[in-house]
Design a protein around this motif. Structure first.
Motif, short mmCIF file in Angstrom:
data_model
loop_
_atom_site.label_atom_id
_atom_site.label_comp_id
_atom_site.label_asym_id
_atom_site.label_seq_id
_atom_site.Cartn_x
_atom_site.Cartn_y
_atom_site.Cartn_z
N GLU A 208 2.72 -4.11 13.01
CA GLU A 208 2.64 -3.63 14.60
C GLU A 208 2.79 -2.19 14.95
OE1 GLU A 208 1.74 -5.81 17.21
OE2 GLU A 208 1.23 -7.42 15.80
N LYS A 209 3.62 -1.58 14.25
CA LYS A 209 4.04 -0.11 14.56
C LYS A 209 4.11 0.53 13.22
CE LYS A 209 6.05 0.95 18.43
NZ LYS A 209 6.77 1.70 19.19
N CYS A 210 3.93 1.86 13.42
CA CYS A 210 4.02 2.47 12.10
C CYS A 210 3.79 4.19 12.68
CB CYS A 210 2.71 2.49 11.31
SG CYS A 210 0.83 2.83 11.93
N CYS A 211 4.08 5.09 11.65
CA CYS A 211 3.82 6.66 11.83
C CYS A 211 2.50 6.67 11.11
CB CYS A 211 5.12 7.19 11.19
SG CYS A 211 4.79 9.11 11.02
N ALA A 212 1.58 7.36 11.83
CA ALA A 212 0.18 7.56 11.05
C ALA A 212 0.30 9.31 10.86
CB ALA A 212 -0.71 7.50 12.24
N LEU A 213 -0.33 9.44 9.40
CA LEU A 213 -0.45 10.67 9.00
C LEU A 213 -2.02 10.71 8.50
CD1 LEU A 213 2.54 9.63 8.02
CD2 LEU A 213 2.19 11.43 6.51
N GLY A 214 -2.37 12.12 9.05
CA GLY A 214 -3.87 12.26 8.82
C GLY A 214 -4.16 13.71 8.34
N ASN A 215 -4.91 13.93 7.39
CA ASN A 215 -5.54 15.05 6.81
C ASN A 215 -6.87 15.28 7.35
OD1 ASN A 215 -6.90 16.25 4.10
ND2 ASN A 215 -5.71 17.47 5.51
N SER A 216 -7.39 16.35 7.91
CA SER A 216 -8.77 16.58 8.25
C SER A 216 -9.28 15.63 9.39
CB SER A 216 -9.61 16.73 6.90
OG SER A 216 -10.93 17.60 7.39
N LEU A 217 -10.33 14.86 8.73
CA LEU A 217 -11.01 13.90 9.68
C LEU A 217 -10.02 12.66 9.64
CD1 LEU A 217 -13.68 12.41 10.79
CD2 LEU A 217 -13.92 11.41 8.54
N GLY A 218 -9.23 12.46 8.76
CA GLY A 218 -8.31 11.54 9.03
C GLY A 218 -7.05 12.00 10.27
N GLY A 219 -6.88 12.87 10.20
CA GLY A 219 -6.04 13.37 11.47
C GLY A 219 -7.11 12.99 12.96
N HIS A 220 -8.20 13.49 12.83
CA HIS A 220 -8.98 13.10 14.06
C HIS A 220 -8.92 11.47 14.18
CE1 HIS A 220 -12.96 14.95 16.05
NE2 HIS A 220 -12.06 13.84 16.80
N ILE A 221 -8.98 10.82 13.23
CA ILE A 221 -8.98 9.33 13.39
C ILE A 221 -7.72 8.84 13.77
CG2 ILE A 221 -9.16 7.14 11.87
CD1 ILE A 221 -10.85 8.72 10.13
N ALA A 222 -6.64 9.56 13.36
CA ALA A 222 -5.09 9.21 13.75
C ALA A 222 -5.03 9.59 15.22
CB ALA A 222 -4.21 9.96 13.02
N LEU A 223 -5.59 10.56 15.77
CA LEU A 223 -5.74 10.96 17.14
C LEU A 223 -6.33 10.01 18.22
CD1 LEU A 223 -6.38 14.73 16.77
CD2 LEU A 223 -4.45 13.96 17.81
N ILE A 224 -7.49 9.60 17.69
CA ILE A 224 -8.39 8.54 18.48
C ILE A 224 -7.53 7.16 18.44
CG2 ILE A 224 -10.49 7.02 18.60
CD1 ILE A 224 -11.21 9.71 19.25
N PHE A 225 -6.94 6.96 17.44
CA PHE A 225 -6.07 5.57 17.40
C PHE A 225 -4.84 5.62 18.31
CE2 PHE A 225 -2.83 3.17 15.70
CZ PHE A 225 -3.32 1.82 15.56
N ALA A 226 -4.15 6.88 18.26
CA ALA A 226 -3.09 7.33 19.28
C ALA A 226 -3.42 7.12 20.62
CB ALA A 226 -2.57 8.47 18.79
N LEU A 227 -4.46 7.73 20.95
CA LEU A 227 -5.03 7.75 22.32
C LEU A 227 -5.34 6.15 22.77
CD1 LEU A 227 -7.44 10.70 22.20
CD2 LEU A 227 -5.54 10.47 23.83
N GLU A 228 -5.82 5.39 22.04
CA GLU A 228 -6.06 4.11 22.43
C GLU A 228 -5.12 3.16 22.26
OE1 GLU A 228 -9.71 3.32 20.24
OE2 GLU A 228 -10.92 4.70 21.55
N ASN A 229 -4.18 3.23 21.18
CA ASN A 229 -3.00 2.24 20.83
C ASN A 229 -1.62 2.76 20.84
OD1 ASN A 229 -5.08 -0.13 20.02
ND2 ASN A 229 -5.80 1.86 18.98
N PRO A 230 -1.34 3.78 21.81
CA PRO A 230 -0.13 4.50 21.84
C PRO A 230 1.23 3.57 21.55
CG PRO A 230 -0.92 4.24 24.04
CD PRO A 230 -1.98 3.81 23.46
N GLU A 231 1.08 2.50 22.03
CA GLU A 231 2.17 1.50 21.59
C GLU A 231 2.34 0.88 20.19
OE1 GLU A 231 -1.23 -1.22 21.72
OE2 GLU A 231 -0.69 0.51 23.01
N ARG A 232 1.46 1.31 19.23
CA ARG A 232 1.49 0.90 18.11
C ARG A 232 2.10 2.08 17.09
NH1 ARG A 232 -2.60 -3.02 16.99
NH2 ARG A 232 -1.84 -3.06 14.89
#
Length: 258
Positions: free
Chosen positions: A82-106
């Protein structure tokens, strides 16, 4: 340690350790092994989840940052996180940013290193030269401050990708989609604690990109590592892990002893 890859349904992933969950997202030419030193350093006190992102495999997942962010959400739903800390490198960071924008509560926190999303100068936006291993070696070495970090194994992995028609086409499509998905007018909305770890010698997302992320993200901390390129967790794992531990201590404070 040897990384065990689990297969469950449509997902392939690493699942190591116990504790608060860290979800690690690799880059365009990345692999699960890119995070080996983070696994070694944190699996004793944290649960480490690393999904193998379907960038190269035959799949119905849309070859875009949005498609990969949705895949990541589906993976977490499937695993039951349900909740986590997301770490992303390069494109992975971009994916994490989109995820954060759409699912901040997670998310409890966000860690970006060499993230795309604002600017990137890399190998994936045009069809890579095929059959030219010296060129591939040169481009892989370009990722790091110390060219010796570009092991033969890494070079062989990228060479195999760009010489497979389907994989190479997927890489180009994802890279072009990432360049179109500029987040400069959106990421100010991300209010969760964010750690930015940048190599001062990053040739792909230069140091000024780290500054720009820091300026735009209201709850961010920026840390630079000298003599370090685009993948700090691989090239300078000791420094990277130290910054990461300080950050995790703040978002997952240990209870004080009575």
């Amino acid at each position: 340690m040897e990384i065990e890859i689990k297969k469950d349904g449509e997902y392939e992933y690493v699942d190591e350790g116990h504790g608060p969950t860290l979800v690690l997202l690799h880059g365009l030419f990345g692999a699960l092994s890119n995070w080996e030193m983070v696994i070694n350093g944190f699996s004793e006190n944290y649960r480490i989840l690393i999904p193998l992102l379907p960038i190269y495999k035959k799949t119905n997942v849309k070859p875009s940052v949005e498609g990969l962010a949705n895949y990541t959400k589906g993976f977490l739903d499937y695993i039951g996180v349900e909740k986590c800390c997301a770490l992303g490198n390069s494109l992975g960071g971009h994916i994490a940013l989109i995820f954060a924008l759409e699912n901040p509560e997670r998310l409890d926190g966000l860690v970006l290193t060499g993230s795309s999303g604002l600017f990137e100068s890399g190998m994936g936006s045009t069809f890579p030269r095929r059959g030219n291993k010296p060129y591939i070696r040169e481009r892989v070495a370009f990722t790091f401050y110390d060219p010796e970090t570009a092991t033969q194994e890494l070079v062989d992995e990228v060479f195999d990708i760009v010489n497979d028609n389907y994989k190479a086409l997927r890489v180009v499509r994802v890279a072009r989609a990432a360049q179109r998905e500029n987040l400069s007018n959106k990421i100010h909305r991300i209010k969760i604690p964010t750690l930015l770890v940048w190599g001062l010698n990053d040739n792909i997302t230069p140091a000024n990109v780290g500054y720009e992320f820091h300026k735009l993200m209201p709850n961010s901390t920026l840390r630079f590592i000298d003599q370090c390129g685009h993948a700090a967790m691989m090239e300078k794992p000791k420094e990277f892990n130290s910054y990461l531990q300080d950050f995790l201590n703040k978002i997952y404070p240990k209870p004080e002893l009575a």
